[in-house]
Scaffold this active site. Structure first.
Site, mmCIF file in Angstrom:
data_model
loop_
_atom_site.group_PDB
_atom_site.id
_atom_site.type_symbol
_atom_site.label_atom_id
_atom_site.label_comp_id
_atom_site.label_asym_id
_atom_site.label_seq_id
_atom_site.Cartn_x
_atom_site.Cartn_y
_atom_site.Cartn_z
ATOM 1 N N ILE A 67 0.850 -1.198 0.000
ATOM 2 C CA ILE A 67 0.000 0.000 0.000
ATOM 3 C C ILE A 67 0.889 1.253 0.000
ATOM 4 O O ILE A 67 0.563 2.260 -0.634
ATOM 5 C CB ILE A 67 -0.942 0.013 1.236
ATOM 6 C CG1 ILE A 67 -1.834 -1.228 1.239
ATOM 7 C CG2 ILE A 67 -1.772 1.286 1.285
ATOM 8 C CD1 ILE A 67 -2.926 -1.248 0.197
ATOM 9 N N GLU A 126 8.731 -2.630 -5.539
ATOM 10 C CA GLU A 126 8.630 -3.091 -4.150
ATOM 11 C C GLU A 126 9.350 -4.422 -4.012
ATOM 12 O O GLU A 126 9.182 -5.308 -4.851
ATOM 13 C CB GLU A 126 7.147 -3.267 -3.786
ATOM 14 C CG GLU A 126 6.951 -3.837 -2.394
ATOM 15 C CD GLU A 126 5.538 -4.368 -2.131
ATOM 16 O OE1 GLU A 126 4.621 -4.124 -2.946
ATOM 17 O OE2 GLU A 126 5.365 -5.044 -1.101
ATOM 18 N N ILE A 168 17.326 -14.334 3.918
ATOM 19 C CA ILE A 168 18.313 -14.937 3.010
ATOM 20 C C ILE A 168 17.801 -14.849 1.575
ATOM 21 O O ILE A 168 18.516 -14.507 0.643
ATOM 22 C CB ILE A 168 18.551 -16.421 3.382
ATOM 23 C CG1 ILE A 168 19.248 -16.493 4.729
ATOM 24 C CG2 ILE A 168 19.381 -17.132 2.305
ATOM 25 C CD1 ILE A 168 19.461 -17.891 5.242
ATOM 26 N N GLU A 169 16.503 -15.138 1.408
ATOM 27 C CA GLU A 169 15.918 -15.219 0.063
ATOM 28 C C GLU A 169 16.098 -13.937 -0.748
ATOM 29 O O GLU A 169 16.314 -13.977 -1.944
ATOM 30 C CB GLU A 169 14.421 -15.520 0.150
ATOM 31 C CG GLU A 169 14.069 -16.955 0.402
ATOM 32 C CD GLU A 169 14.186 -17.327 1.867
ATOM 33 O OE1 GLU A 169 14.459 -16.429 2.699
ATOM 34 O OE2 GLU A 169 14.024 -18.515 2.172
ATOM 35 N N LYS A 201 8.483 2.571 20.598
ATOM 36 C CA LYS A 201 9.861 2.085 20.612
ATOM 37 C C LYS A 201 10.508 2.202 19.230
ATOM 38 O O LYS A 201 9.945 1.731 18.241
ATOM 39 C CB LYS A 201 9.863 0.609 21.065
ATOM 40 C CG LYS A 201 9.583 0.447 22.555
ATOM 41 C CD LYS A 201 10.728 1.061 23.322
ATOM 42 C CE LYS A 201 10.632 0.864 24.801
ATOM 43 N NZ LYS A 201 11.682 1.665 25.492
ATOM 44 N N CYS A 229 -16.018 -17.598 -13.336
ATOM 45 C CA CYS A 229 -15.146 -18.692 -13.763
ATOM 46 C C CYS A 229 -15.686 -20.036 -13.272
ATOM 47 O O CYS A 229 -16.666 -20.520 -13.818
ATOM 48 C CB CYS A 229 -13.708 -18.427 -13.311
ATOM 49 S SG CYS A 229 -12.516 -19.272 -14.359
ATOM 50 N N LEU A 230 -15.146 -20.598 -12.196
ATOM 51 C CA LEU A 230 -15.729 -21.827 -11.672
ATOM 52 C C LEU A 230 -17.210 -21.596 -11.344
ATOM 53 O O LEU A 230 -18.038 -22.503 -11.483
ATOM 54 C CB LEU A 230 -14.972 -22.277 -10.420
ATOM 55 C CG LEU A 230 -15.443 -23.594 -9.827
ATOM 56 C CD1 LEU A 230 -15.106 -24.755 -10.736
ATOM 57 C CD2 LEU A 230 -14.834 -23.823 -8.459
ATOM 58 N N MET A 254 -19.284 -19.925 -13.017
ATOM 59 C CA MET A 254 -20.079 -20.106 -14.225
ATOM 60 C C MET A 254 -20.213 -21.600 -14.532
ATOM 61 O O MET A 254 -21.288 -22.095 -14.876
ATOM 62 C CB MET A 254 -19.439 -19.413 -15.442
ATOM 63 C CG MET A 254 -20.312 -19.567 -16.691
ATOM 64 S SD MET A 254 -19.523 -19.113 -18.252
ATOM 65 C CE MET A 254 -19.075 -20.733 -18.887
ATOM 66 N N HIS A 290 -12.568 -13.303 -15.336
ATOM 67 C CA HIS A 290 -12.487 -12.730 -13.982
ATOM 68 C C HIS A 290 -12.681 -11.208 -14.023
ATOM 69 O O HIS A 290 -11.692 -10.464 -14.103
ATOM 70 C CB HIS A 290 -11.138 -13.053 -13.353
ATOM 71 C CG HIS A 290 -10.981 -14.497 -13.021
ATOM 72 N ND1 HIS A 290 -11.355 -15.018 -11.801
ATOM 73 C CD2 HIS A 290 -10.527 -15.544 -13.755
ATOM 74 C CE1 HIS A 290 -11.131 -16.325 -11.795
ATOM 75 N NE2 HIS A 290 -10.618 -16.670 -12.972
ATOM 76 N N GLU A 318 -13.350 -9.259 -11.686
ATOM 77 C CA GLU A 318 -12.871 -8.583 -10.465
ATOM 78 C C GLU A 318 -11.536 -7.868 -10.676
ATOM 79 O O GLU A 318 -11.237 -6.877 -10.016
ATOM 80 C CB GLU A 318 -12.771 -9.578 -9.298
ATOM 81 C CG GLU A 318 -11.699 -10.674 -9.386
ATOM 82 C CD GLU A 318 -12.175 -11.935 -10.094
ATOM 83 O OE1 GLU A 318 -13.092 -11.851 -10.930
ATOM 84 O OE2 GLU A 318 -11.593 -13.015 -9.828
HETATM 85 N N1 GLN Z 1 -11.067 -24.895 -12.345
HETATM 86 C C1 GLN Z 1 -11.734 -24.265 -13.425
HETATM 87 C C2 GLN Z 1 -10.903 -24.311 -14.700
HETATM 88 O O1 GLN Z 1 -9.720 -24.528 -14.658
HETATM 89 C C3 GLN Z 1 -12.087 -22.844 -13.087
HETATM 90 C C4 GLN Z 1 -10.900 -21.969 -12.916
HETATM 91 C C5 GLN Z 1 -11.189 -20.705 -12.154
HETATM 92 O O2 GLN Z 1 -12.233 -20.572 -11.537
HETATM 93 N N2 GLN Z 1 -10.251 -19.776 -12.155
HETATM 94 O O3 GLN Z 1 -11.416 -24.125 -15.760
#
Ligand code: GLN
Length: 533
Positions: free
Chosen positions: A19, A141, A149-150, A188, A383-384, A386, A509, A511
């Site tokens: 952020i 960032e 270490i990484e 502190k 996605c899933l 749907m 997606h 979102e």
């Molecule tokens: N598992 C499902 C696929 O691979 C949906 C993937 C997801 O929801 N991102 O198609």
């Protein structure tokens, strides 16, 4: 000449380094500069795509199809710029490209070493971000905490980077914790002092220190940090705890962090254009009502697994001055024989089934979708979500009782969701999903068209399975509408049910493209329908 801001973190993780980096970028953009952001993750996975959400939270996908750290979601939401494959660099990515070059013989007989080969590769990734984005300022960032270490070779690369550039081209911002001790009732500074010492041990002197603290620091604490950290007192920027993360850029702006950075870069500074962000903060702090929405997933104890979905719901709520309260529903809890679905989902005004992988909890998601469909409750499937909606409809409306997805049942007789043809030969799991932007053509007179108000859209994808077009006619005849399709491949992108109050689901997606002051159309209409309910 591109300028570079490096953001490191000390003391512990979770201080809000992402952020901080995003806020700095936002403020520099508000001054009229073109900014670009980049995150270095010091793990050995090439990308987080193969990691469980339990390990790493959500995988954020960029438009060009890169699977990245969830911090990139914060970046995009704050700076409203599309990031790309140069934005997320992991140790795994760096090492594999060095080893690939070695195998190709690019190094002409040299012994390959951490310094200079790995460190050069890392520096190249920073330069590449600057060049390919054409940004005036790149904000990078570094994940993890100084002293890990990484991340040590990444820090070494930054040290070298500063040395090979004029001093005014790079600036180091170090975020630390200033804890408050109850009992003695004091702040502190020692953890901050120690983390600056740790940074110096790596050859880096910070220019700005951002201090996370629960209360104001006060002059004496600031003086102490300034003295031990060898930085001017004005360069100590307080990141006091806030309820609303959108306030952070404004708090930094009051302390003129962007002016300090631009002065150091010897760049001019126009007045900041921040009115839109101030309006957003006002909106978020003055939400008038509340709507409850159920999010049905299998990692609900871990909200970070659905971070962008959570944010997208909130954004849509802002538009209607409404707080979206998410009821996190564990899909497996719906599978128990004695599960009272009505009790679990009944108080929610909308039901959302987000993306996911694997068969665990699937039947619970199907039940949630069934409940939404039969009770006319607004449904958004992603996605899933749907795929689950298709299976539910095939089973319960079309009577294809054994309808399923090839993902959950390889021998399924009615795979309404099947493996995409180009996925059949895929052996490697990493980076081989259908990823990033694909076109979607939208049918007129549909809910999708009413939402997007456009016939051609682009959305980001991350999936391996698809709707099986063999079942299209049968499902259509029972009332399912295929309102969005990819024009090249014919893959189904959006489905909806016109007989229902608000039932829509998409293979992509949405979102990832939602912004706090510009909700995504699908989330917008879903949240509105839920409020109206
Ligand atoms: N598992 C499902 C696929 O691979 C949906 C993937 C997801 O929801 N991102 O198609």
């Amino acid at each position: 000449m591109t300028k570079y801001v490096f953001v490191t973190g000390g003391v512990c993780s979770g201080l809000g380094k992402g952020i901080t980096a995003s806020s700095i970028a936002l403020l520099l953009k508000a001054k009229g500069y073109k900014v670009f952001m980049q995150k270095f993750d010091p793990y050995m996975n090439v990308d987080p795509g193969t990691m469980s959400p339990i390990q790493h939270g959500e995988v954020f996908v960029t438009a060009d199809g890169c699977e990245t750290d969830l911090d990139l979601g914060h970046y995009e939401r704050f700076i409203d710029e599309e990031l790309n494959y140069t934005s997320n660099i992991t140790n795994g990515k760096v090492y594999s490209s060095v080893i690939e070059k070695e195998r190709r013989g690019d190094y002409l007989g040299a012994t390959i070493q951490i310094v200079p080969h790995i460190s050069n590769e890392i520096k190249n990734k920073i330069y590449e971000a600057g060049k390919s984005s054409g940004a005036d300022i790149v904000i990078t960032e570094i994940g993890g905490t100084v002293g890990d270490i990484e991340s040590s070779v990444m820090m070494e690369s930054l040290r070298q980077f500063r040395n090979e550039q004029p001093l005014e081209n790079t600036i180091f911002v170090h975020t630390t914790l200033v804890p408050y001790l109850f009992g003695s009732n004091e702040l502190k500074t020692k953890p901050t002092q120690n983390s600056v010492i740790e940074l110096r041990r790596l050859g880096i002197q910070p220019d700005i220190i951002v201090t996370r603290a629960p209360v104001d620091l006060g002059d004496s604490i600031k003086k102490k940090i300034s003295l031990f950290g060898s930085i001017p007192i004005d360069n100590i920027i307080e990141a006091k705890d806030v309820n609303n993360i959108y306030e952070i850029p404004l708090n930094f702006h009051k302390q003129q962090i962007e002016d300090i950075i631009l002065n150091h870069f010897k760049l001019g500074a126009a007045p900041s254009k921040l009115k839109y962000w101030e309006d957003l903060v006002k909106t978020v702090n003055n939400l008038k009502s509340e709507v409850e929405i159920a999010l049905v997933g299998k990692y609900v104890e871990l909200e970070d697994a659905y971070l962008s979905v959570k944010e997208a719901l909130k954004h849509a709520g802002y538009k209607y001055k409404t707080k979206v309260k998410i009821n996190w529903v564990d899909s497996e809890s719906l599978e128990k024989p004695d599960a009272d679905i009505k009790k679990i989902l009944g108080k929610s005004k909308g039901i959302l089934v987000p993306g996911g992988f694997g068969s665990r909890g699937i039947e619970g998601k199907i039940k949630a979708c069934n409940y939404a469909r039969e009770n006319n409750i607004p449904y958004l499937g992603i996605c899933l979500g749907m795929q689950v909606a298709v299976i539910e409809f095939a089973r319960n409306v079309c009577g294809i009782k054994d309808a399923s997805s090839r993902e959950f049942n390889e021998l399924c007789n009615n795979p309404v969701i099947d493996l995409m043809s180009d996925q059949k030969a895929v052996i490697n799991k990493g980076g081989t999903l259908r990823l990033g932007n694909y076109d979607c053509k939208i049918e007129k007179d549909t809910l999708a068209y009413a939402d997007y108000k456009s016939e051609l859209i682009k959305e980001r994808h991350r999936h391996r399975y698809e709707f099986n077009n063999k079942y299209k006619e049968e499902l259509e005849s029972k009332g399912l509408v295929f309102s969005g399709t990819n024009p090249e491949s014919g893959l189904v992108e959006i489905i909806e049910l016109p007989s229902h109050k608000h039932f829509i689901a998409c293979q992509f997606h949405p979102e990832f493209k939602s912004r706090p002051n510009r909700p995504h159309p699908l989330f917008d209409s879903f949240v509105k329908a839920s409020i109206d309910k």
